[in-house]
Design a protein around this motif. Structure first.
Motif, PDB file in Angstrom:
ATOM      1  N   CYS A  22      34.945  13.725  17.980  1.00 28.07           N
ATOM      2  CA  CYS A  22      34.081  13.004  17.048  1.00 28.07           C
ATOM      3  C   CYS A  22      32.718  12.719  17.681  1.00 28.07           C
ATOM      4  O   CYS A  22      31.677  12.916  17.055  1.00 28.07           O
ATOM      5  N   HIS A  26      29.072  14.427  16.535  1.00 20.72           N
ATOM      6  CA  HIS A  26      27.953  13.589  16.097  1.00 20.72           C
ATOM      7  C   HIS A  26      26.723  13.783  16.976  1.00 20.72           C
ATOM      8  O   HIS A  26      25.618  13.920  16.457  1.00 20.72           O
ATOM      9  N   THR A  27      26.908  13.801  18.297  1.00 21.06           N
ATOM     10  CA  THR A  27      25.750  13.861  19.184  1.00 21.06           C
ATOM     11  C   THR A  27      25.187  15.266  19.337  1.00 21.06           C
ATOM     12  O   THR A  27      23.976  15.447  19.339  1.00 21.06           O
ATOM     13  N   ALA A  30      24.834  16.898  15.366  1.00 22.00           N
ATOM     14  CA  ALA A  30      24.125  15.993  14.461  1.00 22.00           C
ATOM     15  C   ALA A  30      24.815  15.834  13.103  1.00 22.00           C
ATOM     16  O   ALA A  30      24.163  15.687  12.076  1.00 22.00           O
ATOM     17  N   LEU A  31      26.149  15.865  13.107  1.00 22.38           N
ATOM     18  CA  LEU A  31      26.894  15.591  11.881  1.00 22.38           C
ATOM     19  C   LEU A  31      26.954  14.086  11.656  1.00 22.38           C
ATOM     20  O   LEU A  31      26.969  13.311  12.621  1.00 22.38           O
ATOM     21  N   PRO A  32      26.987  13.635  10.429  1.00 28.39           N
ATOM     22  CA  PRO A  32      27.154  12.199  10.182  1.00 28.39           C
ATOM     23  C   PRO A  32      28.480  11.700  10.761  1.00 28.39           C
ATOM     24  O   PRO A  32      29.457  12.459  10.867  1.00 28.39           O
ATOM     25  N   LEU A  33      28.523  10.430  11.123  1.00 27.45           N
ATOM     26  CA  LEU A  33      29.708   9.867  11.776  1.00 27.45           C
ATOM     27  C   LEU A  33      30.975   9.999  10.939  1.00 27.45           C
ATOM     28  O   LEU A  33      32.040  10.345  11.453  1.00 27.45           O
ATOM     29  N   SER A  36      32.185  13.545  10.932  1.00 23.33           N
ATOM     30  CA  SER A  36      32.760  13.868  12.242  1.00 23.33           C
ATOM     31  C   SER A  36      34.174  13.321  12.371  1.00 23.33           C
ATOM     32  O   SER A  36      35.083  14.015  12.836  1.00 23.33           O
ATOM     33  N   SER A  65      39.162   9.122  16.935  1.00 23.01           N
ATOM     34  CA  SER A  65      37.954   9.490  16.191  1.00 23.01           C
ATOM     35  C   SER A  65      37.200   8.245  15.734  1.00 23.01           C
ATOM     36  O   SER A  65      35.975   8.245  15.679  1.00 23.01           O
ATOM     37  N   MET A  69      33.183   7.070  17.013  1.00 23.14           N
ATOM     38  CA  MET A  69      32.096   6.817  16.066  1.00 23.14           C
ATOM     39  C   MET A  69      31.072   5.810  16.588  1.00 23.14           C
ATOM     40  O   MET A  69      30.075   5.561  15.919  1.00 23.14           O
ATOM     41  N   SER A  71      28.072   3.956  18.807  1.00 26.34           N
ATOM     42  CA  SER A  71      26.691   4.354  19.031  1.00 26.34           C
ATOM     43  C   SER A  71      26.507   5.059  20.371  1.00 26.34           C
ATOM     44  O   SER A  71      27.195   4.775  21.344  1.00 26.34           O
ATOM     45  N   THR A  72      25.537   5.956  20.412  1.00 30.06           N
ATOM     46  CA  THR A  72      25.225   6.647  21.664  1.00 30.06           C
ATOM     47  C   THR A  72      24.552   5.715  22.666  1.00 30.06           C
ATOM     48  O   THR A  72      24.445   6.052  23.837  1.00 30.06           O
TER      49      THR A  72
END
Length: 124
Positions: A22, A26-27, A30-33, A36, A65, A69, A71-72
């Motif tokens: 997941c 996302h990172t 660049a898929l939405p959370l 993912s 998963s 989700m 944050s980076t």
């Protein structure tokens, strides 16, 4: 005791796989959370596991998963994902019988694992 360690190891691996896939989707892609997490759960549901473990590996993938989700800004390396996965798998295993019949356990385990890691990271 050996069976419990084997069970915890399987949970750690599946939680890590869910969390990492997941997070990477996302990172890196660049898929939405939400997409993912949904793709992680969908693909993870097709992995064959022995009937001995029932649906627990699938639930651990999905809980992972949820944890992936975050944050980076919280997770900056893959080692941090591994630590969160160990915490999450341990919490999942410890709460197997504690929250039987209650909804939201997977999300709660994911939240608690990321929160505990963030708290410990902030204290160091």
């Amino acid at each position: 005791m050996r069976a419990m360690i084997k069970f915890l190891l399987l949970k750690s691996i599946t939680f890590f796989a869910g969390c990492m896939s997941c997070f990477v989707m996302h990172t890196t892609f660049a898929l939405p959370l939400v997409i993912s997490a949904a793709l992680t759960g969908l693909v993870g549901s097709f992995i064959p596991f022995p009937k001995l473990y029932q649906n627990h590996p699938y639930a651990a993938i999905y809980a992972g998963s949820f944890a992936g989700m975050c944050s980076t800004s919280l997770i900056t390396s893959y080692w941090e994902v591994a630590i969160i996965s160990i915490i999450g798998a341990t919490l999942y295993t410890l709460t197997l019988n504690a929250f039987a019949g209650f909804g939201g356990r997977l999300g709660s385990v994911a939240f608690a694992s990321v929160a505990l890691y963030s708290l410990a990271k902030g204290l160091v």
